[in-house]
Motif scaffolding. Structure first.
Motif, mmCIF file in Angstrom:
data_model
loop_
_atom_site.group_PDB
_atom_site.id
_atom_site.type_symbol
_atom_site.label_atom_id
_atom_site.label_comp_id
_atom_site.label_asym_id
_atom_site.label_seq_id
_atom_site.Cartn_x
_atom_site.Cartn_y
_atom_site.Cartn_z
ATOM 1 N N GLN A 1 -13.464 9.048 2.705
ATOM 2 C CA GLN A 1 -12.276 8.745 1.918
ATOM 3 C C GLN A 1 -11.054 9.488 2.450
ATOM 4 O OE1 GLN A 1 -13.333 7.244 -2.356
ATOM 5 N NE2 GLN A 1 -13.880 9.391 -2.283
ATOM 6 N N PHE A 2 -11.259 10.699 2.930
ATOM 7 C CA PHE A 2 -10.156 11.460 3.509
ATOM 8 C C PHE A 2 -9.633 10.765 4.773
ATOM 9 C CE2 PHE A 2 -8.560 14.804 6.344
ATOM 10 C CZ PHE A 2 -7.589 15.365 5.552
ATOM 11 N N ALA A 3 -10.552 10.345 5.639
ATOM 12 C CA ALA A 3 -10.157 9.696 6.893
ATOM 13 C C ALA A 3 -9.472 8.354 6.631
ATOM 14 C CB ALA A 3 -11.376 9.492 7.785
ATOM 15 N N LEU A 4 -10.018 7.580 5.688
ATOM 16 C CA LEU A 4 -9.392 6.293 5.359
ATOM 17 C C LEU A 4 -7.988 6.498 4.793
ATOM 18 C CD1 LEU A 4 -12.380 4.355 3.734
ATOM 19 C CD2 LEU A 4 -11.290 3.879 5.931
ATOM 20 N N GLY A 5 -7.846 7.494 3.902
ATOM 21 C CA GLY A 5 -6.533 7.777 3.333
ATOM 22 C C GLY A 5 -5.541 8.203 4.394
ATOM 23 N N ARG A 6 -5.953 9.096 5.271
ATOM 24 C CA ARG A 6 -5.060 9.530 6.342
ATOM 25 C C ARG A 6 -4.722 8.362 7.282
ATOM 26 N NH1 ARG A 6 -3.788 14.997 7.638
ATOM 27 N NH2 ARG A 6 -3.761 16.090 5.638
ATOM 28 N N GLY A 7 -5.716 7.483 7.536
ATOM 29 C CA GLY A 7 -5.461 6.332 8.401
ATOM 30 C C GLY A 7 -4.419 5.391 7.820
ATOM 31 N N CYS B 1 -1.340 9.992 1.230
ATOM 32 C CA CYS B 1 -2.428 8.997 1.194
ATOM 33 C C CYS B 1 -3.795 9.662 1.325
ATOM 34 C CB CYS B 1 -2.239 7.970 2.313
ATOM 35 S SG CYS B 1 -0.891 6.825 2.037
ATOM 36 N N GLY B 2 -3.877 10.672 2.200
ATOM 37 C CA GLY B 2 -5.148 11.375 2.363
ATOM 38 C C GLY B 2 -5.590 12.027 1.072
ATOM 39 N N GLN B 3 -4.675 12.732 0.402
ATOM 40 C CA GLN B 3 -5.023 13.397 -0.855
ATOM 41 C C GLN B 3 -5.264 12.384 -1.970
ATOM 42 O OE1 GLN B 3 -5.417 16.577 1.001
ATOM 43 N NE2 GLN B 3 -5.588 16.788 -1.201
ATOM 44 N N ALA B 4 -4.509 11.302 -1.995
ATOM 45 C CA ALA B 4 -4.610 10.320 -3.083
ATOM 46 C C ALA B 4 -5.971 9.641 -3.113
ATOM 47 C CB ALA B 4 -3.508 9.267 -2.936
ATOM 48 N N LEU B 5 -6.497 9.285 -1.939
ATOM 49 C CA LEU B 5 -7.784 8.585 -1.895
ATOM 50 C C LEU B 5 -8.958 9.542 -1.952
ATOM 51 C CD1 LEU B 5 -9.098 5.781 -1.650
ATOM 52 C CD2 LEU B 5 -9.082 6.080 0.835
ATOM 53 N N PHE B 6 -8.760 10.748 -1.461
ATOM 54 C CA PHE B 6 -9.864 11.702 -1.280
ATOM 55 C C PHE B 6 -10.047 12.625 -2.484
ATOM 56 C CE2 PHE B 6 -9.499 16.271 -0.058
ATOM 57 C CZ PHE B 6 -10.845 16.587 0.042
ATOM 58 N N GLN B 7 -8.937 13.091 -3.087
ATOM 59 C CA GLN B 7 -9.047 14.079 -4.167
ATOM 60 C C GLN B 7 -9.196 13.367 -5.503
ATOM 61 O OE1 GLN B 7 -6.157 17.191 -3.867
ATOM 62 N NE2 GLN B 7 -6.837 18.218 -5.717
#
Length: 323
Positions: A255-261, A272-278
C-alpha cells in the motif's frame, strides 16, 4: 547519541515498546492484577482524549482554504477500491473457507479501513501538506463507511445489520473522533482573530510544532498495549498469527508503494503514500469484532505496529536528508 536524542529521533518505536511491555508486565505479574483493574478504566477514559488532543492541535494549524477535494484524493480512493475488490473477489470467487478465509479477512480490514485520523501529523513531519491530507481523512472516513456495510455482509452471512444502520454507526464512530476536533480547530482559528485570550492560546499551540506528534506517540503507546492484548487473547494458533503478521507487513509495503507511485504521477508522493498506507486501525479492529471473525482483528493489530515502525524509518530518512 544521548538518551534524549534517541527518544526524540525514535519516538514511535519507543511508544510501541512502552505500551507493549507495560501490558505484558501486567499480564505476567499476578501481583499487579489489582493495580491493572484500577488503571483499566482510567486508560479507557484517557485514550480518546489523547486522540482528540492530537487532532485538535493538528487542526489548529490547518489552512482550511485548502481543505477541498484534490485530484490525488480520487486516485488513492480508486486504488483502495480496487484492492478491496481483489480481496473480496478472491474470497467469494474461490469459495475460500477456514483459516485461509480468516487470513484474507484480516488483510481486508487493513485495506478497507479509512486513512488514519493522525495521518496529517506524520505527513506534516515528512514535509507533506497537512491541509489536503486532513481533507482526505474526512473523505476517506465517509468512503469506508459506505464500503464496510456493503462488503462485510457478503463475507459473513451472520451479519444482519442493514446497510444504513451499519453506515450510520460507523460514520458516527469516525465523526466523534475526527469531525469534532476539526470543528473546534476551525473555531479556534476564527475566534483567534477577534478574541485575545483565544489568540494567545492559539499562538501557544502553533508555537509548539511537535506537540501533536508527541500527543500521537502517547496515544500509540496505549494502542500498542491494546494490540498486544488482542493478539494474546485472540485464540488463534501461533502459525496463523505468524502468517497474519508477515502478510500484514507485506501489505504495508504494497500500500505504501502504490500510494507513492500514484503520488509521483500526481505530484503528491508524500500525501498519497501516507493516505493509502496509514490506516485507522482502531476502527478496523472494531469492525472486525462487529462484522467478521474476531481473529481477523489481529490483522489490524499487527498493521498498526508495522505502519508506525515504517513511519519511524521514514522520519529518520527525512531527518538525515534535511540535516
Amino acid at each position: 547519541m544521548n538518551l534524549l536524542s534517541f527518544l526524540k529521533n525514535w519516538t514511535l518505536p519507543v511508544a510501541i515498546a512502552v505500551g507493549s511491555v507495560c501490558y505484558l508486565v501486567f499480564l505476567w505479574v499476578p501481583a499487579l492484577d489489582e493495580l491493572g483493574n484500577l488503571l483499566g478504566p482510567i486508560i479507557d477514559f484517557i485514550f480518546p482524549l489523547s486522540v482528540f488532543g492530537t487532532l485538535f492541535v493538528t487542526f489548529c494549524k490547518v489552512d482550511f482554504r485548502q481543505m477541498r477535494p484534490h485530484r490525488w484524493h480520487v486516485g488513492v480512493l480508486v486504488v483502495q477500491l480496487l484492492l478491496v475488490a481483489i480481496v473480496v473477489g478472491t474470497i467469494l470467487g474461490l469459495h475460500v473457507e477456514g483459516s485461509q478465509k480468516l487470513l484474507l479477512e484480516a488483510l481486508l480490514t487493513c485495506v478497507i479501513a479509512p486513512s488514519a485520523s493522525a495521518a496529517p501529523v506524520v505527513t506534516g513531519k515528512l514535509g507533506g501538506n497537512i491541509s489536503t491530507m486532513s481533507a482526505f481523512t474526512v473523505i476517506s472516513a465517509f468512503a469506508s463507511s459506505l464500503m464496510i456495510p456493503f462488503v462485510f455482509p457478503m463475507l459473513e452471512q451472520t451479519v444482519h445489520t442493514d446497510f444504513w444502520s451499519a453506515f450510520a454507526i460507523i460514520l458516527q464512530k469516525v465523526a466523534i473522533v475526527l469531525l469534532l476536533p476539526l470543528a473546534m480547530g476551525y473555531l479556534m482559528q476564527r475566534f483567534a482573530r477577534v478574541w485575545e485570550p483565544v489568540e494567545r492560546f492559539h499562538r501557544a499551540i502553533v508555537g509548539m510544532p511537535n506537540l501533536s506528534f508527541y500527543c500521537w506517540a502517547f496515544s500509540l503507546s496505549i494502542t500498542s498495549g491494546i494490540t498486544v492484548k488482542n493478539i494474546v487473547h485472540s485464540g488463534a494458533g501461533s502459525s496463523l498469527l505468524i502468517l497474519i503478521a508477515l502478510l500484514t507487513l507485506l501489505l504495508c509495503f504494497v500500500q505504501f508503494a502504490l500510494g507513492r507511485g500514484i503520488g509521483k504521477r500526481l505530484g503528491e508522493h508524500i500525501n498519497c503514500g501516507q493516505a493509502l498506507f496509514q490506516k485507522n486501525t482502531a476502527l478496523a479492529i472494531w469492525v472486525a469484532y462487529m462484522y467478521l471473525n474476531p481473529v481477523a482483528s489481529v490483522g489490524a493489530g499487527c498493521y498498526v505496529l508495522w505502519q508506525n515502525i515504517i513511519n519511524s524509518v521514514e522520519l529518520w530518512a527525512y531527518r538525515k536528508k534535511h540535516s
